[in-house]
Design an enzyme around this catalytic site. Structure first.
Site, PDB file in Angstrom:
ATOM      1  NE  ARG A   1      40.716 -61.392 -38.586  1.00 12.89           N
ATOM      2  CZ  ARG A   1      41.765 -60.676 -39.020  1.00 12.89           C
ATOM      3  NH1 ARG A   1      42.983 -60.927 -38.564  1.00 12.89           N
ATOM      4  NH2 ARG A   1      41.607 -59.721 -39.900  1.00 12.89           N
TER       5      ARG A   1
ATOM      6  CE1 TYR B   1      40.692 -86.019 -28.529  1.00 16.73           C
ATOM      7  CE2 TYR B   1      41.529 -84.462 -30.137  1.00 16.73           C
ATOM      8  CZ  TYR B   1      40.470 -85.108 -29.536  1.00 16.73           C
ATOM      9  OH  TYR B   1      39.204 -84.821 -29.945  1.00 16.73           O
TER      10      TYR B   1
ATOM     11  CG  ASP C   1      46.171 -81.339 -24.528  1.00 13.82           C
ATOM     12  OD1 ASP C   1      45.414 -81.013 -23.585  1.00 13.82           O
ATOM     13  OD2 ASP C   1      45.745 -81.677 -25.651  1.00 13.82           O
TER      14      ASP C   1
ATOM     15  CE  LYS D   1      37.091 -82.551 -25.729  1.00 11.43           C
ATOM     16  NZ  LYS D   1      38.446 -82.913 -26.083  1.00 11.43           N
TER      17      LYS D   1
END
Ligand SMILES: *Cc1c(COP(=O)(O)O)cnc(C)c1O
Length: 424
Positions: A61, A115, A188, A213
């Protein structure tokens, strides 16, 4: 380490023959370090790493070598100071906003066609803590400036290329507006990718990607990444990673790293396919509008020039059917034989989305229309297949979805490239 001692079979099963040091040379590809933690010969080693006095990994982590390789790769192609990877694009956006140290009463000024889930994140998760989101049109710099003066935001948030209308943000101009009031600019860059644009070079403070993507590109991994321009944002972004805990898995990091290697090849082919397809579709009698950045004029063309600098215009085309209805859009989608009915974007195969019932489903019909997203609007993310096959498939589906003019569609001989893309 202490000498091995006599142990029972049960213990032997646990420890037998593992944890070998690598004998020399380097693996040609980054291995998947599928390990949640790391063990050491001496306990003091852990102490030194946790204190920051030695480099190394202790617990995944807090860092994992496969994930770090992906972070370094993306950081390099976006020209950042450092990057952290997250379990999804949404986790990355969440972290980027957390790193802006918003408090009750802070304002986020967001581009109005962000988005859909990004808006939901702002309104629901951040809204619950008294953080206010104001939407503005980032393509109109004058109204943007007024909105900044009126709302005194701490953060401006936009996309390089908006979804689905492909408005181009003049990042340099927006960064100046943000910095004049000491606000951060978060961009973004999922749709444009660093192949077309590097927002940090244009003044953005943080860049976010849904690596799911284009960066990954093969529809086989979910992930996100934040790239920072300045080292001083590191503690906040690291905290948003290790404490909110949305880390990227090393398995996904491996797939994304492999995808990234061909981003240039894929984008080159996808952009040239898209440009040719946009010209073909412009002449279609079944479409009332073909939106592709190459066709922009006025302020949009200026923004395009400032932001993209090049002669490539992205791999996405948005079209509007002349019969602007959901029924016609669905008939069109169900007639496709090569292109996929997609829910994503940026894969190496062509995917077509119906924004009104997919990406912008949560908005009211009136809100959608005000944004220019009608029932007959379709977003085409162009893939690497042979362009003739994509174009033929789309032209046929357009013919079939207009019954009055539908003729008999003959069997189309598809090329090997299209067949290969369909093998997925
Ligand atoms: C898909 C997408 C996201 C969210 O990414 P996930 O990986 O699905 O969490 C954010 N921004 C844009 C522009 C996207 O297309």
């Amino acid at each position: 380490m202490a000498d091995p001692i006599n142990v029972s079979n049960a213990t032997r099963f646990v420890h037998a023959g593992e944890r070998r040091d690598f004998p020399g040379g380097k693996p040609a590809a980054t291995p998947i370090y599928a390990t949640s933690s790391f063990i050491f010969d001496e306990i003091e080693d852990i102490d030194r790493i946790v204190e920051g006095g030695a480099s190394g990994y202790v617990y995944s982590r807090y860092g994992n070598p496969t994930v770090a390789a992906f972070e370094e790769a993306v950081c390099e192609v976006e020209n950042g100071a450092f990057a952290y990877a997250y379990g999804s694009g949404m986790a990355a956006l969440h972290a980027a906003l957390l790193a802006c140290e918003l408090t009750t009463g802070s304002v986020v000024l967001a581009s109005r066609d962000l988005y859909g889930s990004t808006f939901e994140l702002l309104y629901t998760v951040f809204g619950a803590f008294g953080i206010k989101t104001v939407a503005a049109d980032f393509s109109d710099l004058e109204t943007l400036q007024e909105a900044v003066a009126e709302n005194k935001p701490s953060v401006l948030l936009c996309e390089t290329l908006s979804n689905p209308l492909l408005r181009v943000c003049d990042i340099q101009a927006v960064a100046e507006i943000a910095h004049a009031v000491n606000a951060k600019l978060v961009v973004d860059n999922t749709f444009a990718t660093p192949y077309l644009c590097r927002p940090l070079d244009l003044g953005a403070d943080l860049v976010v990607h849904s690596a799911t993507k284009y960066l990954g590109g093969h529809a086989d991994a979910t992930g996100g990444v934040v790239i920072a321009k300045n080292e001083f944002d590191r503690p906040a972004l690291l905290g948003a990673l290790t404490l909110a805990g949305g880390v990227l898995s090393p398995w996904e990091a491996h797939s994304l790293l492999r995808g990234l290697k061909t981003l240039g090849l894929r984008m080159e082919k996808q952009c040239s396919n898209a440009e040719r397809l946009a010209h073909i579709l412009k002449d279609s009698p079944y479409l009332s509008e073909v939106i592709y950045p190459k066709f922009f004029d006025g302020e949009h063309a200026i923004a395009l020039d400032e932001t993209f600098h090049g002669s490539e215009f992205g791999a996405i085309i948005t079209v509007r059917l002349k019969e602007d209805t959901r029924e016609a859009a669905y008939r069109f989608l169900n007639s496709l034989r090569v292109c996929t009915r997609a829910t994503s974007v940026g894969d190496l195969f062509t995917g077509i989305v119906h924004p009104a019932t997919a990406t912008h489903r949560e908005l009211s019909p009136a809100k959608r229309v005000s944004l220019g997203i009608t029932e007959g609007t379709l977003r085409i993310a162009v893939g690497i297949e042979d362009l003739n096959d994509i174009a033929k498939d789309i032209e046929n589906a357009l013919k079939e979805c207009h019954p009055a003019e539908a003729g008999i569609v003959s069997d189309i001989p598809f090329t090997n490239a299209a067949a290969a893309a369909q093998l997925f």
